[in-house]
Write a protein that holds these residues in place. Structure first.
Motif, PDB file in Angstrom:
ATOM      1  N   GLU A   1       0.834  -1.199   0.000  1.00  0.00           N
ATOM      2  CA  GLU A   1       0.000   0.000   0.000  1.00  0.00           C
ATOM      3  C   GLU A   1       0.875   1.258   0.000  1.00  0.00           C
ATOM      4  OE1 GLU A   1       1.308  -0.620   4.071  1.00  0.00           O
ATOM      5  OE2 GLU A   1       0.567  -1.972   2.509  1.00  0.00           O
ATOM      6  N   GLN A   2       2.049   1.173   0.622  1.00  0.00           N
ATOM      7  CA  GLN A   2       2.954   2.319   0.616  1.00  0.00           C
ATOM      8  C   GLN A   2       3.716   2.401  -0.703  1.00  0.00           C
ATOM      9  OE1 GLN A   2       4.854   3.415   4.360  1.00  0.00           O
ATOM     10  NE2 GLN A   2       3.960   1.605   5.340  1.00  0.00           N
ATOM     11  N   ALA A   3       4.050   1.256  -1.286  1.00  0.00           N
ATOM     12  CA  ALA A   3       4.665   1.261  -2.616  1.00  0.00           C
ATOM     13  C   ALA A   3       3.723   1.909  -3.627  1.00  0.00           C
ATOM     14  CB  ALA A   3       5.006  -0.164  -3.041  1.00  0.00           C
ATOM     15  N   ALA A   4       2.427   1.644  -3.499  1.00  0.00           N
ATOM     16  CA  ALA A   4       1.452   2.226  -4.428  1.00  0.00           C
ATOM     17  C   ALA A   4       1.418   3.744  -4.301  1.00  0.00           C
ATOM     18  CB  ALA A   4       0.069   1.635  -4.155  1.00  0.00           C
ATOM     19  N   ILE A   5       1.555   4.260  -3.096  1.00  0.00           N
ATOM     20  CA  ILE A   5       1.558   5.710  -2.903  1.00  0.00           C
ATOM     21  C   ILE A   5       2.776   6.334  -3.570  1.00  0.00           C
ATOM     22  CG2 ILE A   5       1.747   7.541  -1.167  1.00  0.00           C
ATOM     23  CD1 ILE A   5       0.169   5.686   0.736  1.00  0.00           C
ATOM     24  N   VAL A   6       3.957   5.728  -3.394  1.00  0.00           N
ATOM     25  CA  VAL A   6       5.171   6.237  -4.033  1.00  0.00           C
ATOM     26  C   VAL A   6       5.027   6.188  -5.552  1.00  0.00           C
ATOM     27  CG1 VAL A   6       7.655   5.865  -4.335  1.00  0.00           C
ATOM     28  CG2 VAL A   6       6.628   5.613  -2.076  1.00  0.00           C
ATOM     29  N   ARG A   7       4.389   5.142  -6.059  1.00  0.00           N
ATOM     30  CA  ARG A   7       4.202   4.983  -7.498  1.00  0.00           C
ATOM     31  C   ARG A   7       3.280   6.050  -8.070  1.00  0.00           C
ATOM     32  NH1 ARG A   7       1.505   0.560  -7.329  1.00  0.00           N
ATOM     33  NH2 ARG A   7       3.359  -0.778  -7.235  1.00  0.00           N
ATOM     34  N   GLU A   8       2.233   6.401  -7.335  1.00  0.00           N
ATOM     35  CA  GLU A   8       1.153   7.196  -7.908  1.00  0.00           C
ATOM     36  C   GLU A   8       1.165   8.669  -7.516  1.00  0.00           C
ATOM     37  OE1 GLU A   8      -2.157   5.015  -6.464  1.00  0.00           O
ATOM     38  OE2 GLU A   8      -1.599   3.175  -7.556  1.00  0.00           O
TER      39      GLU A   8
ATOM     40  N   ASP B   1       9.289   1.483  15.003  1.00  0.00           N
ATOM     41  CA  ASP B   1       9.639   0.245  14.295  1.00  0.00           C
ATOM     42  C   ASP B   1       8.707  -0.035  13.133  1.00  0.00           C
ATOM     43  OD1 ASP B   1      11.819  -0.311  15.978  1.00  0.00           O
ATOM     44  OD2 ASP B   1      10.488  -1.175  17.487  1.00  0.00           O
ATOM     45  N   ARG B   2       7.791   0.874  12.864  1.00  0.00           N
ATOM     46  CA  ARG B   2       6.861   0.721  11.750  1.00  0.00           C
ATOM     47  C   ARG B   2       7.247   1.678  10.632  1.00  0.00           C
ATOM     48  NH1 ARG B   2       2.143   3.553  10.658  1.00  0.00           N
ATOM     49  NH2 ARG B   2       2.308   4.540  12.719  1.00  0.00           N
ATOM     50  N   LEU B   3       7.356   1.152   9.404  1.00  0.00           N
ATOM     51  CA  LEU B   3       7.576   2.003   8.235  1.00  0.00           C
ATOM     52  C   LEU B   3       6.271   2.704   7.891  1.00  0.00           C
ATOM     53  CD1 LEU B   3       9.436   2.883   5.834  1.00  0.00           C
ATOM     54  CD2 LEU B   3       8.459   0.958   4.561  1.00  0.00           C
ATOM     55  N   ASP B   4       6.310   4.026   7.839  1.00  0.00           N
ATOM     56  CA  ASP B   4       5.102   4.795   7.537  1.00  0.00           C
ATOM     57  C   ASP B   4       5.508   6.035   6.750  1.00  0.00           C
ATOM     58  OD1 ASP B   4       2.752   6.186   7.370  1.00  0.00           O
ATOM     59  OD2 ASP B   4       2.507   6.476   9.536  1.00  0.00           O
ATOM     60  N   ILE B   5       5.421   5.941   5.430  1.00  0.00           N
ATOM     61  CA  ILE B   5       5.855   7.054   4.595  1.00  0.00           C
ATOM     62  C   ILE B   5       4.910   8.236   4.672  1.00  0.00           C
ATOM     63  CG2 ILE B   5       7.043   5.505   2.996  1.00  0.00           C
ATOM     64  CD1 ILE B   5       4.713   6.054   1.020  1.00  0.00           C
TER      65      ILE B   5
END
Length: 395
Positions: A254-261, A323-327
């Motif tokens: 879901e975070q990869a999709a945000i970076v993509r779009e 400890d959570r990745l959250d862009i």
């Protein structure tokens, strides 16, 4: 004698994307921890964000230049220190860094962006033409920043296999010191040849600029040291961030999709990936110049101090749920680029390369996926700079 990665001190170990639990536990203890560094020397270890910033931000109390040189056969320690910004204090550090600062301003880096975009596109085209699977490390993450730094410095890209091998060996903490010393001599000889060529016929690259504009202000040994540091730092750090960061994003689709779009999400995503991954385990050692204290811990003049960056960047006192990745989180401060006078000179270039490469990769291959689960991923352990040896991907 070589050292296995799991036998290295705790502060240069990792558990996949995370610092080992033992290092994280140290943050909850008062004061600093007494440890030994990767060479067996005693040192105080700072693991909290504010403590790390205090050590890194005060060059008068904590010296880079006073760290004892590691004896290596065939190497003059003073020659090796010359030009190595991370081994110098002000005013020597200030004098040399000032010569380079203009080449790494945000404005100057923006001029390089079209060329970086071309390099990224060329490598994505090659990946697409070859078809899946691909190894992201060898096909994209390593060659992109390597070509960028080669063009910036004036280093022949055809020499990349040799200088990448030497760079990898020099930062490999599991190799015997004699072997790392031999490789350091090889690397110095190579960089000396490049410097001599630049002196004879200065080009439009960074080395040529230093020779033309500052030839009377820097020695040959300093030019070799500057070029060596920039070459290693310029590709090793960004290459490992691109590989490790891609795997982290793929683990959070879901975070990869945000970076993509969303182009507006790219810069915050880069900062969060830098904080979350902190690929340089610990800053180079400092030596206390006076009797002092950090976090209430007395430190005697002459004691060595280490700042563990990965632990500091997961400090709950600074970042909620670190400890959570959250862009998408509000910008959280980090020390992944260091702090103080030794803050990474190439940070604007690294940020631009990542902000260009991550979305371009994800847009080109929207179904990108790792071919192995994270438990079996080929993490690059036992090195000063953490990352990945390989990352097989399909799409």
């Amino acid at each position: 004698m070589s050292v296995e990665a799991h036998e290295l001190p705790l502060h240069v170990q990792r558990d996949q994307f995370d610092p080992p639990s033992g290092i994280s536990a140290l943050r909850d203890r008062p004061g600093l921890e007494k440890v030994t560094d990767s060479l067996g020397r005693p040192a105080w270890l700072a693991t909290r964000y504010e403590d790390a910033r205090e050590v890194l931000g005060d060059a008068s109390r904590f010296s880079n230049q006073q760290v004892p040189a590691v004896p290596m056969p065939g190497i003059d320690p003073e020659k090796m220190r010359a030009g190595q910004l991370l081994a110098l204090d002000p005013p020597d550090h200030t004098r040399l860094r000032r010569l380079l600062t203009g080449e790494f301003t945000v404005k100057r880096i923006r001029r390089l962006q079209p060329r970086v975009e071309e390099i990224v596109t060329e490598h994505l085209d090659a990946m697409e033409a070859a078809g899946p699977p691909a190894d992201l490390v060898t096909d994209f993450a390593l060659p992109v920043p390597s070509l960028v730094i080669c063009e910036l410095l004036g280093v022949p890209y055809d020499d990349r296999d040799d200088f990448q091998r030497r760079a990898s060996q020099q930062i490999d903490l599991t190799l015997p010191m004699e072997e790392r010393g031999r490789v350091a001599v090889e690397s110095r000889t190579y960089m000396g040849e490049l410097v001599d060529r630049a002196v004879a016929a200065p080009g439009d690259d960074l080395l040529g600029m230093l020779v033309r504009e500052h030839g009377d202000d820097v020695t040959r040994d300093e030019l070799i040291g500057i070029a060596s540091l920039l070459l290693i730092a310029g590709h090793e750090t960004t290459a490992n961030m691109l590989a490790l960061g891609t795997l982290a994003l793929l683990r959070h689709p879901e975070q990869a999709a945000i970076v993509r779009e969303d182009p507006e999400a790219t810069a915050p995503a880069v900062e969060e990936l830098m904080r979350f991954l902190s690929i340089v385990h610990a800053a180079v050692p400092r030596v206390a110049t006076v009797d002092t204290e950090v976090a209430g811990q007395p430190i005697a003049a002459g004691d060595m101090v280490l700042a563990q960056l990965a632990a500091a960047d997961r400090d709950r006192a600074v970042t909620e749920d670190p400890d959570r990745l959250d862009i998408g989180r509000a910008a959280s401060p980090h020390v992944a680029f260091g702090h103080g006078v030794h803050h990474c000179l190439g940070a604007p270039l690294a940020r631009m390369e990542m902000a260009t490469a991550f979305p371009a990769l994800l847009r080109r291959f929207p179904t990108l996926a790792a071919t192995t689960d994270v438990e079996r991923a080929d993490f690059r352990e036992g090195t000063f700079i953490y990352g990945m040896r390989s990352l097989p991907l399909t799409w």
